[in-house]
Design a protein around this motif. Structure first.
Motif, PDB file in Angstrom:
ATOM      1  N   GLY A 136       0.791  -1.218   0.000  1.00 28.14           N
ATOM      2  CA  GLY A 136       0.000   0.000   0.000  1.00 28.14           C
ATOM      3  C   GLY A 136       0.829   1.277   0.000  1.00 28.14           C
ATOM      4  N   GLN A 137       2.125   1.153  -0.159  1.00 26.16           N
ATOM      5  CA  GLN A 137       3.007   2.323  -0.134  1.00 26.16           C
ATOM      6  C   GLN A 137       2.807   3.157  -1.396  1.00 26.16           C
ATOM      7  OE1 GLN A 137       4.828   4.249   2.026  1.00 26.16           O
ATOM      8  NE2 GLN A 137       6.341   2.676   2.416  1.00 26.16           N
ATOM      9  N   LYS A 138       2.715   4.453  -1.226  1.00 35.34           N
ATOM     10  CA  LYS A 138       2.638   5.335  -2.382  1.00 35.34           C
ATOM     11  C   LYS A 138       4.025   5.466  -2.981  1.00 35.34           C
ATOM     12  CE  LYS A 138      -1.259   8.117  -0.879  1.00 35.34           C
ATOM     13  NZ  LYS A 138      -1.702   9.448  -0.449  1.00 35.34           N
ATOM     14  N   GLY A 139       4.076   5.686  -4.261  1.00 33.23           N
ATOM     15  CA  GLY A 139       5.369   5.854  -4.913  1.00 33.23           C
ATOM     16  C   GLY A 139       5.807   4.578  -5.606  1.00 33.23           C
ATOM     17  N   ASP A 140       6.830   4.708  -6.402  1.00 33.30           N
ATOM     18  CA  ASP A 140       7.352   3.622  -7.204  1.00 33.30           C
ATOM     19  C   ASP A 140       8.188   2.681  -6.331  1.00 33.30           C
ATOM     20  OD1 ASP A 140       9.481   2.319  -8.882  1.00 33.30           O
ATOM     21  OD2 ASP A 140       8.275   3.238 -10.465  1.00 33.30           O
ATOM     22  N   ILE A 141       7.845   1.388  -6.322  1.00 34.01           N
ATOM     23  CA  ILE A 141       8.552   0.423  -5.476  1.00 34.01           C
ATOM     24  C   ILE A 141      10.021   0.313  -5.886  1.00 34.01           C
ATOM     25  CG2 ILE A 141       8.702  -2.031  -4.874  1.00 34.01           C
ATOM     26  CD1 ILE A 141       5.661  -2.071  -4.798  1.00 34.01           C
ATOM     27  N   TYR A 142      10.306   0.401  -7.191  1.00 34.13           N
ATOM     28  CA  TYR A 142      11.698   0.377  -7.640  1.00 34.13           C
ATOM     29  C   TYR A 142      12.467   1.541  -7.009  1.00 34.13           C
ATOM     30  CZ  TYR A 142      15.833   1.175 -10.426  1.00 34.13           C
ATOM     31  OH  TYR A 142      17.129   1.404 -10.802  1.00 34.13           O
ATOM     32  N   ILE A 144      11.809   3.251  -4.271  1.00 35.73           N
ATOM     33  CA  ILE A 144      11.943   3.069  -2.826  1.00 35.73           C
ATOM     34  C   ILE A 144      13.100   2.121  -2.528  1.00 35.73           C
ATOM     35  CG2 ILE A 144      10.812   2.094  -0.776  1.00 35.73           C
ATOM     36  CD1 ILE A 144       8.136   3.145  -2.019  1.00 35.73           C
ATOM     37  N   ASN A 145      13.150   0.996  -3.250  1.00 34.35           N
ATOM     38  CA  ASN A 145      14.241   0.031  -3.045  1.00 34.35           C
ATOM     39  C   ASN A 145      15.584   0.598  -3.494  1.00 34.35           C
ATOM     40  OD1 ASN A 145      12.979  -2.308  -1.861  1.00 34.35           O
ATOM     41  ND2 ASN A 145      11.901  -2.553  -3.788  1.00 34.35           N
ATOM     42  N   ARG A 146      15.595   1.281  -4.634  1.00 36.30           N
ATOM     43  CA  ARG A 146      16.832   1.903  -5.122  1.00 36.30           C
ATOM     44  C   ARG A 146      17.382   2.870  -4.087  1.00 36.30           C
ATOM     45  NH1 ARG A 146      15.797   6.473  -9.101  1.00 36.30           N
ATOM     46  NH2 ARG A 146      15.181   7.317  -7.083  1.00 36.30           N
ATOM     47  N   ASP A 147      16.510   3.716  -3.542  1.00 32.06           N
ATOM     48  CA  ASP A 147      16.958   4.705  -2.570  1.00 32.06           C
ATOM     49  C   ASP A 147      17.512   4.040  -1.310  1.00 32.06           C
ATOM     50  OD1 ASP A 147      16.272   6.749  -4.278  1.00 32.06           O
ATOM     51  OD2 ASP A 147      14.366   7.189  -3.300  1.00 32.06           O
ATOM     52  N   ALA A 148      16.885   2.965  -0.856  1.00 37.30           N
ATOM     53  CA  ALA A 148      17.374   2.274   0.345  1.00 37.30           C
ATOM     54  C   ALA A 148      18.776   1.706   0.112  1.00 37.30           C
ATOM     55  CB  ALA A 148      16.408   1.165   0.748  1.00 37.30           C
ATOM     56  N   ILE A 149      19.009   1.142  -1.069  1.00 36.00           N
ATOM     57  CA  ILE A 149      20.321   0.564  -1.388  1.00 36.00           C
ATOM     58  C   ILE A 149      21.372   1.668  -1.543  1.00 36.00           C
ATOM     59  CG2 ILE A 149      21.638  -0.729  -3.123  1.00 36.00           C
ATOM     60  CD1 ILE A 149      18.957  -2.278  -3.661  1.00 36.00           C
ATOM     61  N   VAL A 150      21.035   2.698  -2.312  1.00 36.02           N
ATOM     62  CA  VAL A 150      21.988   3.782  -2.540  1.00 36.02           C
ATOM     63  C   VAL A 150      22.283   4.517  -1.233  1.00 36.02           C
ATOM     64  CG1 VAL A 150      22.356   5.969  -3.752  1.00 36.02           C
ATOM     65  CG2 VAL A 150      21.392   4.011  -4.979  1.00 36.02           C
ATOM     66  N   ASP A 151      21.265   4.716  -0.392  1.00 42.55           N
ATOM     67  CA  ASP A 151      21.479   5.413   0.882  1.00 42.55           C
ATOM     68  C   ASP A 151      22.478   4.681   1.777  1.00 42.55           C
ATOM     69  OD1 ASP A 151      19.738   7.428   0.144  1.00 42.55           O
ATOM     70  OD2 ASP A 151      18.251   7.027   1.704  1.00 42.55           O
ATOM     71  N   VAL A 152      22.359   3.358   1.874  1.00 42.76           N
ATOM     72  CA  VAL A 152      23.286   2.638   2.762  1.00 42.76           C
ATOM     73  C   VAL A 152      24.717   2.707   2.212  1.00 42.76           C
ATOM     74  CG1 VAL A 152      23.137   0.254   1.866  1.00 42.76           C
ATOM     75  CG2 VAL A 152      23.446   0.647   4.305  1.00 42.76           C
ATOM     76  N   LEU A 153      24.869   2.708   0.903  1.00 38.15           N
ATOM     77  CA  LEU A 153      26.199   2.840   0.302  1.00 38.15           C
ATOM     78  C   LEU A 153      26.766   4.240   0.558  1.00 38.15           C
ATOM     79  CD1 LEU A 153      25.510   0.982  -3.042  1.00 38.15           C
ATOM     80  CD2 LEU A 153      26.950   0.168  -1.164  1.00 38.15           C
ATOM     81  N   MET A 154      25.906   5.240   0.497  1.00 37.15           N
ATOM     82  CA  MET A 154      26.362   6.604   0.763  1.00 37.15           C
ATOM     83  C   MET A 154      26.748   6.782   2.226  1.00 37.15           C
ATOM     84  SD  MET A 154      23.790   8.741  -1.686  1.00 37.15           S
ATOM     85  CE  MET A 154      24.371  10.315  -1.108  1.00 37.15           C
ATOM     86  N   LEU A 155      25.966   6.212   3.134  1.00 41.24           N
ATOM     87  CA  LEU A 155      26.339   6.262   4.554  1.00 41.24           C
ATOM     88  C   LEU A 155      27.717   5.642   4.762  1.00 41.24           C
ATOM     89  CD1 LEU A 155      22.985   5.272   6.307  1.00 41.24           C
ATOM     90  CD2 LEU A 155      24.065   7.535   6.310  1.00 41.24           C
TER      91      LEU A 155
END
Length: 198
Positions: A136-142, A144-155
């Motif tokens: 039920g999440q709004k927004g594109d699932i790709y 959301i997942n892309r951002d989670a992966i890229v964010d952890v790499l940036m951290l």
């Protein structure tokens, strides 16, 4: 306390396999609750899709290096990020990358840290739902997942990395698995460089 493997939404079949035998399939999926003790070993066997690597590079160029990384988990797991930001206020200056699942936390950091140039790239739901709960999440699932992966790499690329202790929770975790992964990747520069290389 949830336990056991996740199930396929359509078939309700558990997303797991028999670990006691060999399989002929090129890819096996086991998806369950909780954290693994071996996330880096899993990443050693994976390759980052070029689009994710390029997006990470693009975002890091936008921020510039060096930058400070900050992870704030404040939806299903809670942290006292307000007190944490008060303690870090003098250290949060210049470029600061914030990975969070909570829009209010991001707004608070921007308001309380006027010396910081705060960057965040993920689309955050207004209601503060956990990003990993996509039903039920709004927004594109790709995205959301892309951002989670890229964010952890940036951290993991941050010159200095901060995360706050979790408040009491059913798993008894002091840090989220996401924070731990960022710290572990940051310590394993060889793996981080391999993930980000062509």
């Amino acid at each position: 306390k949830p336990c056991g493997p996740m199930v396929d939404q359509a078939t309700r079949i558990p997303l797991t396999f028999d670990f006691t035998r060999d399989h002929d399939h090129p890819l096996l999926v086991h998806h369950t609750w909780g954290r693994s003790r071996f996330p880096l070993q899993a990443l050693e066997r994976m390759r980052l899709h070029p689009a994710l690597r390029l997006e990470g590079v693009r975002r890091m160029k936008e921020i510039g290096v060096p930058f400070t990384g900050l992870h704030v988990r404040a939806t299903d797991y809670q942290t006292d990020y307000r007190a944490g930001i008060a303690d870090l206020k003098g250290k949060l200056a210049g470029a600061v990358f914030v990975a969070t699942d909570n829009r209010q936390a991001l707004d608070f950091i921007r308001a309380e840290c006027p010396d910081a140039d705060v960057y965040s790239f993920s689309s955050l739901p207004e209601e503060g739902r956990p990003l990993h709960n996509l039903s039920g999440q709004k927004g594109d699932i790709y995205e959301i997942n892309r951002d989670a992966i890229v964010d952890v790499l940036m951290l993991a690329h941050a010159k200095t990395l901060y995360a706050f202790r979790l408040q009491p929770n059913p798993l008894g975790a002091s840090l989220s698995g996401y924070s731990r992964l960022a710290f572990d990747l940051r310590r394993n520069r060889r793996l981080l460089d391999r993930l980000m290389s062509r």
